[in-house]
Motif scaffolding. Structure first.
Motif, mmCIF file in Angstrom:
data_model
loop_
_atom_site.group_PDB
_atom_site.id
_atom_site.type_symbol
_atom_site.label_atom_id
_atom_site.label_comp_id
_atom_site.label_asym_id
_atom_site.label_seq_id
_atom_site.Cartn_x
_atom_site.Cartn_y
_atom_site.Cartn_z
ATOM 1 N N ALA A 103 0.820 -1.207 0.000
ATOM 2 C CA ALA A 103 0.000 0.000 0.000
ATOM 3 C C ALA A 103 0.859 1.264 0.000
ATOM 4 O O ALA A 103 0.455 2.292 -0.537
ATOM 5 C CB ALA A 103 -0.927 0.006 1.207
ATOM 6 N N PHE A 104 2.063 1.195 0.564
ATOM 7 C CA PHE A 104 2.950 2.355 0.625
ATOM 8 C C PHE A 104 3.848 2.491 -0.601
ATOM 9 O O PHE A 104 4.549 3.492 -0.739
ATOM 10 C CB PHE A 104 3.827 2.302 1.876
ATOM 11 C CG PHE A 104 3.130 2.732 3.130
ATOM 12 C CD1 PHE A 104 2.809 4.059 3.340
ATOM 13 C CD2 PHE A 104 2.799 1.810 4.105
ATOM 14 C CE1 PHE A 104 2.173 4.465 4.494
ATOM 15 C CE2 PHE A 104 2.163 2.193 5.261
ATOM 16 C CZ PHE A 104 1.846 3.525 5.460
ATOM 17 N N ASP A 105 3.856 1.512 -1.491
ATOM 18 C CA ASP A 105 4.756 1.530 -2.648
ATOM 19 C C ASP A 105 4.662 2.819 -3.459
ATOM 20 O O ASP A 105 5.683 3.401 -3.816
ATOM 21 C CB ASP A 105 4.483 0.339 -3.570
ATOM 22 C CG ASP A 105 5.364 -0.847 -3.239
ATOM 23 O OD1 ASP A 105 6.461 -0.640 -2.684
ATOM 24 O OD2 ASP A 105 4.947 -1.982 -3.538
ATOM 25 N N GLU A 106 3.460 3.254 -3.766
ATOM 26 C CA GLU A 106 3.270 4.429 -4.627
ATOM 27 C C GLU A 106 3.591 5.740 -3.904
ATOM 28 O O GLU A 106 4.241 6.611 -4.458
ATOM 29 C CB GLU A 106 1.821 4.477 -5.129
ATOM 30 C CG GLU A 106 1.469 3.370 -6.099
ATOM 31 C CD GLU A 106 2.191 3.544 -7.432
ATOM 32 O OE1 GLU A 106 2.278 4.687 -7.915
ATOM 33 O OE2 GLU A 106 2.655 2.529 -7.970
ATOM 34 N N GLU A 107 3.096 5.870 -2.675
ATOM 35 C CA GLU A 107 3.182 7.147 -1.988
ATOM 36 C C GLU A 107 4.495 7.363 -1.240
ATOM 37 O O GLU A 107 5.048 8.452 -1.274
ATOM 38 C CB GLU A 107 2.012 7.291 -1.018
ATOM 39 C CG GLU A 107 0.670 7.348 -1.730
ATOM 40 C CD GLU A 107 -0.468 7.441 -0.758
ATOM 41 O OE1 GLU A 107 -0.302 8.028 0.320
ATOM 42 O OE2 GLU A 107 -1.544 6.908 -1.082
ATOM 43 N N ILE A 108 4.967 6.350 -0.527
ATOM 44 C CA ILE A 108 6.175 6.507 0.299
ATOM 45 C C ILE A 108 7.063 5.268 0.110
ATOM 46 O O ILE A 108 7.113 4.390 0.978
ATOM 47 C CB ILE A 108 5.826 6.699 1.785
ATOM 48 C CG1 ILE A 108 4.692 7.704 1.959
ATOM 49 C CG2 ILE A 108 7.055 7.164 2.569
ATOM 50 C CD1 ILE A 108 4.163 7.800 3.366
ATOM 51 N N PRO A 109 7.780 5.178 -1.008
ATOM 52 C CA PRO A 109 8.590 3.984 -1.282
ATOM 53 C C PRO A 109 9.618 3.624 -0.200
ATOM 54 O O PRO A 109 9.792 2.445 0.095
ATOM 55 C CB PRO A 109 9.274 4.321 -2.607
ATOM 56 C CG PRO A 109 8.405 5.346 -3.245
ATOM 57 C CD PRO A 109 7.797 6.122 -2.120
ATOM 58 N N PRO A 110 10.286 4.602 0.449
ATOM 59 C CA PRO A 110 11.241 4.203 1.493
ATOM 60 C C PRO A 110 10.575 3.468 2.663
ATOM 61 O O PRO A 110 11.132 2.514 3.209
ATOM 62 C CB PRO A 110 11.859 5.527 1.962
ATOM 63 C CG PRO A 110 11.657 6.473 0.830
ATOM 64 C CD PRO A 110 10.364 6.042 0.190
ATOM 65 N N VAL A 111 9.377 3.892 3.031
ATOM 66 C CA VAL A 111 8.647 3.226 4.108
ATOM 67 C C VAL A 111 8.305 1.802 3.685
ATOM 68 O O VAL A 111 8.454 0.855 4.467
ATOM 69 C CB VAL A 111 7.384 4.018 4.502
ATOM 70 C CG1 VAL A 111 6.506 3.216 5.453
ATOM 71 C CG2 VAL A 111 7.763 5.352 5.126
ATOM 72 N N ALA A 112 7.874 1.636 2.443
ATOM 73 C CA ALA A 112 7.552 0.306 1.936
ATOM 74 C C ALA A 112 8.788 -0.601 1.985
ATOM 75 O O ALA A 112 8.698 -1.763 2.378
ATOM 76 C CB ALA A 112 7.013 0.397 0.510
#
Length: 140
Positions: free
Chosen positions: A48-57
């Motif tokens: 779910a975080f891939d698009e918006e916040i890649p480092p968190v993903a």
């Protein structure tokens, strides 16, 4: 006579150890299953975080991979191996081990405190001997 008593005690201790290991093995499997559920949830969250916040993903996937490895070790290794690994880690990284033990202790205390029945009244205030009742306040 003394050797018979010693042998009986040794046999009894061995039986207790075997029973304890069997119980712990069952708990290990349940714990590993739970950790695998957490890993799956972390991977979904990472997606779910891939698009918006890649480092968190990326960090979430790394954490999930580490937890997955821990789950595998928990499932596949014997209790004795796990204890030996923990002891080795404690010898090599004693400061980190003590810090993690303290953190685990705090987490355990918070968990136990949160699972106790509430000592608060219906209004959210304390109950018991030191509590002031609303009827006492209006009587003054």
């Amino acid at each position: 006579m003394a050797s018979d008593v010693a042998q009986t005690a040794k046999d009894g201790a061995s039986h207790v150890w075997d029973s304890l290991q069997g119980a712990v093995d069952g708990r290990k499997k349940a714990g590993a299953d739970r950790v695998e559920g957490i890993v799956a949830a972390m991977r979904e969250a990472a997606d779910a975080f891939d698009e918006e916040i890649p480092p968190v993903a990326r960090y979430m996937r790394e954490a999930a991979r580490g937890l997955g490895n821990a789950s595998d070790a928990l499932r596949e290794r014997s209790v004795g191996d796990l204890v030996e690994t923990a002891q080795d880690f404690a010898r090599r990284k004693s400061g980190l081990f003590l810090g993690l033990a303290a953190l685990g202790g705090f987490a355990l205390v918070r968990f136990l405190n949160s699972s106790k029945p509430s000592e608060r009244g219906p209004s959210g205030g304390p109950t018991g001997r030191g509590a002031v009742r609303s009827t006492e306040l209006t009587a003054s």
